[in-house]
Design a protein around this motif. Structure first.
Motif, PDB file in Angstrom:
ATOM      1  N   THR A  35      -2.252   8.336   5.989  1.00 18.90           N
ATOM      2  CA  THR A  35      -1.687   9.561   6.553  1.00 18.90           C
ATOM      3  C   THR A  35      -0.860   9.254   7.803  1.00 18.90           C
ATOM      4  OG1 THR A  35      -3.544  10.863   5.709  1.00 18.90           O
ATOM      5  CG2 THR A  35      -2.257  11.829   7.510  1.00 18.90           C
ATOM      6  N   LEU A  36      -1.424   8.459   8.715  1.00 20.11           N
ATOM      7  CA  LEU A  36      -0.709   8.129   9.953  1.00 20.11           C
ATOM      8  C   LEU A  36       0.484   7.223   9.691  1.00 20.11           C
ATOM      9  CD1 LEU A  36      -3.741   7.573  12.355  1.00 20.11           C
ATOM     10  CD2 LEU A  36      -2.196   9.559  12.268  1.00 20.11           C
ATOM     11  N   TYR A  37       0.352   6.306   8.755  1.00 20.20           N
ATOM     12  CA  TYR A  37       1.446   5.396   8.430  1.00 20.20           C
ATOM     13  C   TYR A  37       2.632   6.183   7.877  1.00 20.20           C
ATOM     14  CZ  TYR A  37       3.235   0.707   7.538  1.00 20.20           C
ATOM     15  OH  TYR A  37       3.958  -0.452   7.576  1.00 20.20           O
ATOM     16  N   LYS A  38       2.375   7.134   7.009  1.00 15.18           N
ATOM     17  CA  LYS A  38       3.451   7.997   6.498  1.00 15.18           C
ATOM     18  C   LYS A  38       4.118   8.752   7.643  1.00 15.18           C
ATOM     19  CE  LYS A  38       1.629   9.143   1.925  1.00 15.18           C
ATOM     20  NZ  LYS A  38       1.112  10.249   1.096  1.00 15.18           N
ATOM     21  N   GLN A  39       3.312   9.244   8.577  1.00 16.82           N
ATOM     22  CA  GLN A  39       3.829  10.050   9.681  1.00 16.82           C
ATOM     23  C   GLN A  39       4.694   9.240  10.639  1.00 16.82           C
ATOM     24  OE1 GLN A  39       0.754  12.072  11.898  1.00 16.82           O
ATOM     25  NE2 GLN A  39       2.162  12.766  13.475  1.00 16.82           N
ATOM     26  N   TYR A  40       4.235   8.056  11.036  1.00 14.35           N
ATOM     27  CA  TYR A  40       4.913   7.289  12.079  1.00 14.35           C
ATOM     28  C   TYR A  40       5.830   6.188  11.555  1.00 14.35           C
ATOM     29  CZ  TYR A  40       1.698   9.646  15.200  1.00 14.35           C
ATOM     30  OH  TYR A  40       0.997  10.601  15.891  1.00 14.35           O
ATOM     31  N   LEU A  41       5.583   5.707  10.353  1.00 15.99           N
ATOM     32  CA  LEU A  41       6.332   4.560   9.837  1.00 15.99           C
ATOM     33  C   LEU A  41       6.802   4.821   8.407  1.00 15.99           C
ATOM     34  CD1 LEU A  41       3.726   2.165  11.339  1.00 15.99           C
ATOM     35  CD2 LEU A  41       6.140   2.066  11.949  1.00 15.99           C
ATOM     36  N   TRP A  42       7.430   5.980   8.212  1.00 17.63           N
ATOM     37  CA  TRP A  42       7.816   6.411   6.879  1.00 17.63           C
ATOM     38  C   TRP A  42       8.693   5.393   6.158  1.00 17.63           C
ATOM     39  CZ3 TRP A  42       6.637   8.845   2.786  1.00 17.63           C
ATOM     40  CH2 TRP A  42       7.590   9.067   1.799  1.00 17.63           C
ATOM     41  N   GLY A  43       9.685   4.821   6.834  1.00 17.98           N
ATOM     42  CA  GLY A  43      10.583   3.872   6.192  1.00 17.98           C
ATOM     43  C   GLY A  43       9.836   2.688   5.622  1.00 17.98           C
ATOM     44  N   SER A  44       8.935   2.135   6.408  1.00 19.18           N
ATOM     45  CA  SER A  44       8.123   1.008   5.964  1.00 19.18           C
ATOM     46  C   SER A  44       7.169   1.440   4.853  1.00 19.18           C
ATOM     47  CB  SER A  44       7.335   0.425   7.143  1.00 19.18           C
ATOM     48  OG  SER A  44       6.506  -0.619   6.715  1.00 19.18           O
ATOM     49  N   TYR A  45       6.567   2.598   5.017  1.00 21.93           N
ATOM     50  CA  TYR A  45       5.643   3.100   3.999  1.00 21.93           C
ATOM     51  C   TYR A  45       6.362   3.247   2.664  1.00 21.93           C
ATOM     52  CZ  TYR A  45       2.471   6.040   1.389  1.00 21.93           C
ATOM     53  OH  TYR A  45       1.643   6.533   0.412  1.00 21.93           O
ATOM     54  N   ASN A  46       7.529   3.844   2.711  1.00 15.68           N
ATOM     55  CA  ASN A  46       8.302   4.115   1.507  1.00 15.68           C
ATOM     56  C   ASN A  46       8.790   2.827   0.839  1.00 15.68           C
ATOM     57  OD1 ASN A  46       9.402   6.002  -0.321  1.00 15.68           O
ATOM     58  ND2 ASN A  46      11.395   5.810   0.653  1.00 15.68           N
ATOM     59  N   ALA A  47       9.155   1.841   1.653  1.00 18.62           N
ATOM     60  CA  ALA A  47       9.733   0.603   1.123  1.00 18.62           C
ATOM     61  C   ALA A  47       8.691  -0.421   0.689  1.00 18.62           C
ATOM     62  CB  ALA A  47      10.657  -0.015   2.162  1.00 18.62           C
ATOM     63  N   TYR A  48       7.550  -0.448   1.371  1.00 18.79           N
ATOM     64  CA  TYR A  48       6.627  -1.566   1.171  1.00 18.79           C
ATOM     65  C   TYR A  48       5.230  -1.168   0.727  1.00 18.79           C
ATOM     66  CZ  TYR A  48      10.286  -3.859   3.837  1.00 18.79           C
ATOM     67  OH  TYR A  48      11.483  -4.323   4.273  1.00 18.79           O
ATOM     68  N   SER A  49       5.074  -0.057   0.101  1.00 15.70           N
ATOM     69  CA  SER A  49       3.738   0.342  -0.339  1.00 15.70           C
ATOM     70  C   SER A  49       3.536  -0.053  -1.792  1.00 15.70           C
ATOM     71  CB  SER A  49       3.534   1.846  -0.146  1.00 15.70           C
ATOM     72  OG  SER A  49       3.401   2.122   1.221  1.00 15.70           O
ATOM     73  N   HIS A  50       2.730  -1.079  -2.002  1.00 21.27           N
ATOM     74  CA  HIS A  50       2.348  -1.537  -3.333  1.00 21.27           C
ATOM     75  C   HIS A  50       0.840  -1.333  -3.424  1.00 21.27           C
ATOM     76  CE1 HIS A  50       5.978  -3.780  -2.157  1.00 21.27           C
ATOM     77  NE2 HIS A  50       6.339  -3.537  -3.395  1.00 21.27           N
ATOM     78  N   GLU A  51       0.439  -0.195  -3.922  1.00 23.21           N
ATOM     79  CA  GLU A  51      -0.952   0.243  -3.844  1.00 23.21           C
ATOM     80  C   GLU A  51      -1.963  -0.779  -4.352  1.00 23.21           C
ATOM     81  OE1 GLU A  51      -1.200   4.051  -5.731  1.00 23.21           O
ATOM     82  OE2 GLU A  51      -0.365   5.079  -3.989  1.00 23.21           O
ATOM     83  N   GLU A  52      -1.598  -1.532  -5.358  1.00 20.27           N
ATOM     84  CA  GLU A  52      -2.571  -2.459  -5.953  1.00 20.27           C
ATOM     85  C   GLU A  52      -2.776  -3.720  -5.118  1.00 20.27           C
ATOM     86  OE1 GLU A  52       1.490  -3.461  -7.426  1.00 20.27           O
ATOM     87  OE2 GLU A  52       0.368  -1.595  -7.320  1.00 20.27           O
TER      88      GLU A  52
END
Length: 153
Positions: free
Chosen positions: A93-110
């Motif tokens: 939740t906080l990562y999406k809020q403060y670091l959206w660009g990184s969250y969107n680009a580098y989130s590989h859930e597995e």
């Protein structure tokens, strides 16, 4: 300075998030790289791919140092499992809020795991209203805080 005040100053100086340099070492092989950190529960959190060299190094030696500006932290890194499995999903939740660009680009859930750093020793460099430098040393294990003047008045 009382421990509670020193810890509050430490976390206030860090804010909600920071890009921090993370230092780690295994068998005298030292690595430093930037990580996107969030701060809550009096700890430091970042995510990383479980397959990265830095992550493998953390598994072998959890003793780390983090640095940003005038703040240096020595601590112990703990693997908390997949980011998506954190109870309450606070980090996500906080990562999406403060670091959206990184969250969107580098989130590989597995592959993305959550690393929690428990601070053990903190050194803060700061200046007073007259621009005299001082250090604050916080020892989390000994539960002490000390202010040491650097400049003589």
């Amino acid at each position: 300075m009382e421990l509670k005040e020193a810890k509050q100053r430490f976390f206030n100086q860090l804010g909600q998030w920071k890009i921090m340099a993370l230092g780690s070492s295994v068998n005298d092989y030292v690595m430093v790289r930037n990580v996107s950190c969030l701060f809550y529960n009096e700890k430091i959190y970042f995510k990383t791919d479980k397959n990265f060299r830095k992550t493998q190094q953390l598994f072998q030696n959890p003793r780390v140092a983090l640095c940003c500006g005038g703040v240096q932290v020595e601590g112990i890194a703990l693997n908390k499992g997949l980011v998506i499995d954190e109870p309450g999903r606070t980090f996500e939740t906080l990562y999406k809020q403060y670091l959206w660009g990184s969250y969107n680009a580098y989130s590989h859930e597995e592959d993305e795991i959550l690393i929690e750093v428990m601070p053990k020793f903190v050194e803060i460099w700061d200046t007073d209203e007259d621009n005299y430098a001082f250090q604050i040393f916080i020892d989390f294990d000994q539960k002490t805080a000390e202010v040491v003047s650097y400049d003589k008045k």
